[in-house]
Structures are given as C-alpha cells and as structure tokens.
Design a protein around this motif. Structure first.
Motif, PDB file in Angstrom:
ATOM      1  N   TYR A   5       0.893  -1.309   0.013  1.00 57.54           N
ATOM      2  CA  TYR A   5       0.042  -0.044   0.056  1.00 57.54           C
ATOM      3  C   TYR A   5       0.813   1.141  -0.186  1.00 57.54           C
ATOM      4  O   TYR A   5       2.250   1.115   0.351  1.00 57.54           O
ATOM      5  CB  TYR A   5      -0.841   0.072   1.215  1.00 57.54           C
ATOM      6  CG  TYR A   5      -1.721  -1.227   1.506  1.00 57.54           C
ATOM      7  CD1 TYR A   5      -2.879  -1.199   0.724  1.00 57.54           C
ATOM      8  CD2 TYR A   5      -1.428  -2.318   2.090  1.00 57.54           C
ATOM      9  CE1 TYR A   5      -3.983  -1.997   0.555  1.00 57.54           C
ATOM     10  CE2 TYR A   5      -2.276  -3.433   2.034  1.00 57.54           C
ATOM     11  CZ  TYR A   5      -3.379  -3.244   1.536  1.00 57.54           C
ATOM     12  OH  TYR A   5      -4.532  -4.493   1.646  1.00 57.54           O
ATOM     13  N   ARG A   6       0.194   2.403  -0.200  1.00 62.31           N
ATOM     14  CA  ARG A   6       0.816   3.656  -0.376  1.00 62.31           C
ATOM     15  C   ARG A   6       1.510   3.883   1.096  1.00 62.31           C
ATOM     16  O   ARG A   6       0.953   3.486   2.043  1.00 62.31           O
ATOM     17  CB  ARG A   6       0.109   4.638  -0.735  1.00 62.31           C
ATOM     18  CG  ARG A   6      -0.265   4.823  -2.374  1.00 62.31           C
ATOM     19  CD  ARG A   6      -0.989   6.295  -2.693  1.00 62.31           C
ATOM     20  NE  ARG A   6      -1.642   6.915  -1.681  1.00 62.31           N
ATOM     21  CZ  ARG A   6      -2.914   7.168  -1.464  1.00 62.31           C
ATOM     22  NH1 ARG A   6      -3.731   6.965  -2.268  1.00 62.31           N
ATOM     23  NH2 ARG A   6      -3.384   7.602  -0.425  1.00 62.31           N
ATOM     24  N   GLY A   7       2.807   4.470   1.140  1.00 61.65           N
ATOM     25  CA  GLY A   7       3.282   4.831   2.537  1.00 61.65           C
ATOM     26  C   GLY A   7       2.548   5.772   3.351  1.00 61.65           C
ATOM     27  O   GLY A   7       2.329   5.605   4.465  1.00 61.65           O
TER      28      GLY A   7
ATOM     29  N   TYR B 214       6.565   2.686   1.589  1.00 60.74           N
ATOM     30  CA  TYR B 214       5.414   1.734   1.426  1.00 60.74           C
ATOM     31  C   TYR B 214       4.890   1.097   2.693  1.00 60.74           C
ATOM     32  O   TYR B 214       5.573   1.159   3.651  1.00 60.74           O
ATOM     33  CB  TYR B 214       5.395   0.394   0.246  1.00 60.74           C
ATOM     34  CG  TYR B 214       5.760   1.127  -1.164  1.00 60.74           C
ATOM     35  CD1 TYR B 214       4.732   1.540  -1.874  1.00 60.74           C
ATOM     36  CD2 TYR B 214       7.104   1.031  -1.403  1.00 60.74           C
ATOM     37  CE1 TYR B 214       5.018   2.029  -3.304  1.00 60.74           C
ATOM     38  CE2 TYR B 214       7.163   1.867  -2.697  1.00 60.74           C
ATOM     39  CZ  TYR B 214       6.547   2.136  -3.480  1.00 60.74           C
ATOM     40  OH  TYR B 214       6.662   2.594  -4.710  1.00 60.74           O
ATOM     41  N   GLN B 215       3.751   0.586   2.807  1.00 55.93           N
ATOM     42  CA  GLN B 215       3.331  -0.223   3.869  1.00 55.93           C
ATOM     43  C   GLN B 215       2.853  -1.626   3.305  1.00 55.93           C
ATOM     44  O   GLN B 215       2.614  -1.912   2.270  1.00 55.93           O
ATOM     45  CB  GLN B 215       2.034   0.366   4.626  1.00 55.93           C
ATOM     46  CG  GLN B 215       2.177   1.803   5.236  1.00 55.93           C
ATOM     47  CD  GLN B 215       1.207   2.471   5.752  1.00 55.93           C
ATOM     48  OE1 GLN B 215       0.537   1.617   6.770  1.00 55.93           O
ATOM     49  NE2 GLN B 215       0.650   3.530   5.459  1.00 55.93           N
TER      50      GLN B 215
ATOM     51  N   THR C  22      -6.020   2.318  -1.700  1.00 60.13           N
ATOM     52  CA  THR C  22      -4.712   2.769  -1.431  1.00 60.13           C
ATOM     53  C   THR C  22      -3.518   1.471  -1.698  1.00 60.13           C
ATOM     54  O   THR C  22      -2.251   1.452  -1.786  1.00 60.13           O
ATOM     55  CB  THR C  22      -4.224   2.865  -0.032  1.00 60.13           C
ATOM     56  OG1 THR C  22      -4.716   1.768   0.867  1.00 60.13           O
ATOM     57  CG2 THR C  22      -5.242   4.238   0.141  1.00 60.13           C
ATOM     58  N   LYS C  23      -3.829   0.339  -2.460  1.00 63.51           N
ATOM     59  CA  LYS C  23      -3.057  -0.586  -2.790  1.00 63.51           C
ATOM     60  C   LYS C  23      -2.131  -0.178  -4.038  1.00 63.51           C
ATOM     61  O   LYS C  23      -2.660   0.505  -4.922  1.00 63.51           O
ATOM     62  CB  LYS C  23      -3.846  -1.700  -3.071  1.00 63.51           C
ATOM     63  CG  LYS C  23      -3.368  -2.933  -3.663  1.00 63.51           C
ATOM     64  CD  LYS C  23      -4.255  -4.326  -3.895  1.00 63.51           C
ATOM     65  CE  LYS C  23      -3.540  -5.457  -4.378  1.00 63.51           C
ATOM     66  NZ  LYS C  23      -4.341  -6.422  -4.884  1.00 63.51           N
TER      67      LYS C  23
ATOM     68  N   VAL D 270       8.856  -5.463  -9.082  1.00 61.86           N
ATOM     69  CA  VAL D 270       9.714  -4.327  -8.593  1.00 61.86           C
ATOM     70  C   VAL D 270       8.813  -2.897  -8.597  1.00 61.86           C
ATOM     71  O   VAL D 270       7.850  -2.781  -9.404  1.00 61.86           O
ATOM     72  CB  VAL D 270      10.861  -3.880  -9.966  1.00 61.86           C
ATOM     73  CG1 VAL D 270      11.474  -2.749  -9.500  1.00 61.86           C
ATOM     74  CG2 VAL D 270      11.559  -5.013  -9.962  1.00 61.86           C
ATOM     75  N   PHE D 271       9.142  -2.344  -7.582  1.00 62.17           N
ATOM     76  CA  PHE D 271       8.210  -1.092  -7.283  1.00 62.17           C
ATOM     77  C   PHE D 271       9.469   0.156  -7.399  1.00 62.17           C
ATOM     78  O   PHE D 271      10.566   0.060  -7.058  1.00 62.17           O
ATOM     79  CB  PHE D 271       7.618  -0.968  -5.706  1.00 62.17           C
ATOM     80  CG  PHE D 271       6.521  -1.910  -5.535  1.00 62.17           C
ATOM     81  CD1 PHE D 271       5.356  -1.508  -6.049  1.00 62.17           C
ATOM     82  CD2 PHE D 271       6.692  -3.070  -5.092  1.00 62.17           C
ATOM     83  CE1 PHE D 271       4.354  -2.231  -5.869  1.00 62.17           C
ATOM     84  CE2 PHE D 271       5.677  -3.866  -4.845  1.00 62.17           C
ATOM     85  CZ  PHE D 271       4.553  -3.528  -5.163  1.00 62.17           C
TER      86      PHE D 271
END
Length: 165
Positions: A70-72, A117-118, A81-82, A111-112
């Motif tokens: 998920y977004r930080g 991130y969470q 928010t994924k 890869v991001f």
C-alpha cells in the motif's frame, strides 16, 4: 410481573445455550485463527519487497498467504491505497488443504519505484470470506538499483581507447 421476568431469563438462557451448542457442534465456526510471525524487508537496491513467514499455524485447512503493498501515506489499507499486485508467500510446509503447524514460506514482490510503502501480510483458511491479518502492517523504504535521472554508461571511452592502440 415475576413470571414475566422468569420467562425472559429462561428465553435468554435458551438462546445462550443454543449459541454454545452451535460452537460445540462446529468449533471452527467460532475459533478460526491464523497465527505466526513475519519479517518484511525491502531488498536494498533491487526495488522489491520480501516477506518471510515463520511459525504459521491454522485452525482449519490452509488456503494461501500473500503480501499486499500500500502507499506509504495511506491511513486506510484497502483497494483504494493498494499499489501493484499482491504477491504469494509460499514454502514447502505451506500446503493448501492442510491444517498447518509451524509452517514457513517466503514471497517477493514485483519491482516498485523507490519510495515508502506499507506491507500487509494476510492469509486465508478454508471457508474464510475475508483475509486474516495476524501480523501488523510494516513500513518499508524501497530503493532502486537505477536512480531516477541516472545515465547509462556503455563504456564508450574504453571502446574508443581500444581503437587508438
């Protein structure tokens, strides 16, 4: 008035008794629980996240575990928010269709881009409608091996130097 109160107490006792009987007849209905621990870490310079589960125990037949990113800055971890696709966590002892005791496994994300991130580790047992997430979400900072705005070096100088000899 006393007879009305007795009837209400008897009715409440009957309902409580039936609820307890239902749990005895189907203990998994009230006691489904997945337990275990997980380590979540960003792989330095690779842009990926790895989740390792240890000591995984289920009360019903195991279905699957996955890591979801998920977004930080997200305050709610849900589909809005994924980021990207969830990744499966697998291992030799994480066998679908079996009740697990002390199982373990690992999964690595796609890869991001670099950033915070969470990651939420969640699992399912047979009959679960929703995932269980016995492990709290973990914050990670992903770094990329190719920094933004970096240039590609093909070694042109060494190629030219080879022709001059």
């Amino acid at each position: 008035m006393a007879s009305f109160t007795k009837r209400r107490l008897a009715g409440a006792g009957t309902i409580a008794g039936l609820s307890a009987l239902a749990l005895i007849a189907n203990p998994a209905m009230g006691s489904a629980a997945i337990t275990g621990g997980a380590t979540v870490a960003a792989n330095a310079g690779k842009g990926t996240i790895t989740t390792t589960i240890t000591g995984l125990n289920t009360t019903k037949a195991f279905v699957k575990c996955e890591g979801t990113v998920y977004r930080g800055d997200a305050t709610v971890l849900d589909k809005t928010t994924k980021v990207g696709e969830s990744y499966l966590i697998v291992g030799e002892t994480m066998v679908a269709g079996q009740v697990l005791t002390g199982a373990s496994g690992t999964g690595t994300s796609a890869v991001f881009p670099a950033g915070e991130y969470q990651v939420r580790t969640k699992c399912k047992e047979e009959g679960d409608v929703d995932y269980q997430d016995p492990i709290a979400a973990v914050r990670v900072t992903v770094t990329s091996g190719n920094p933004a705005g970096g240039s590609l070096d093909f070694g042109l100088e060494s190629l030219i130097g080879g022709f001059g000899s």
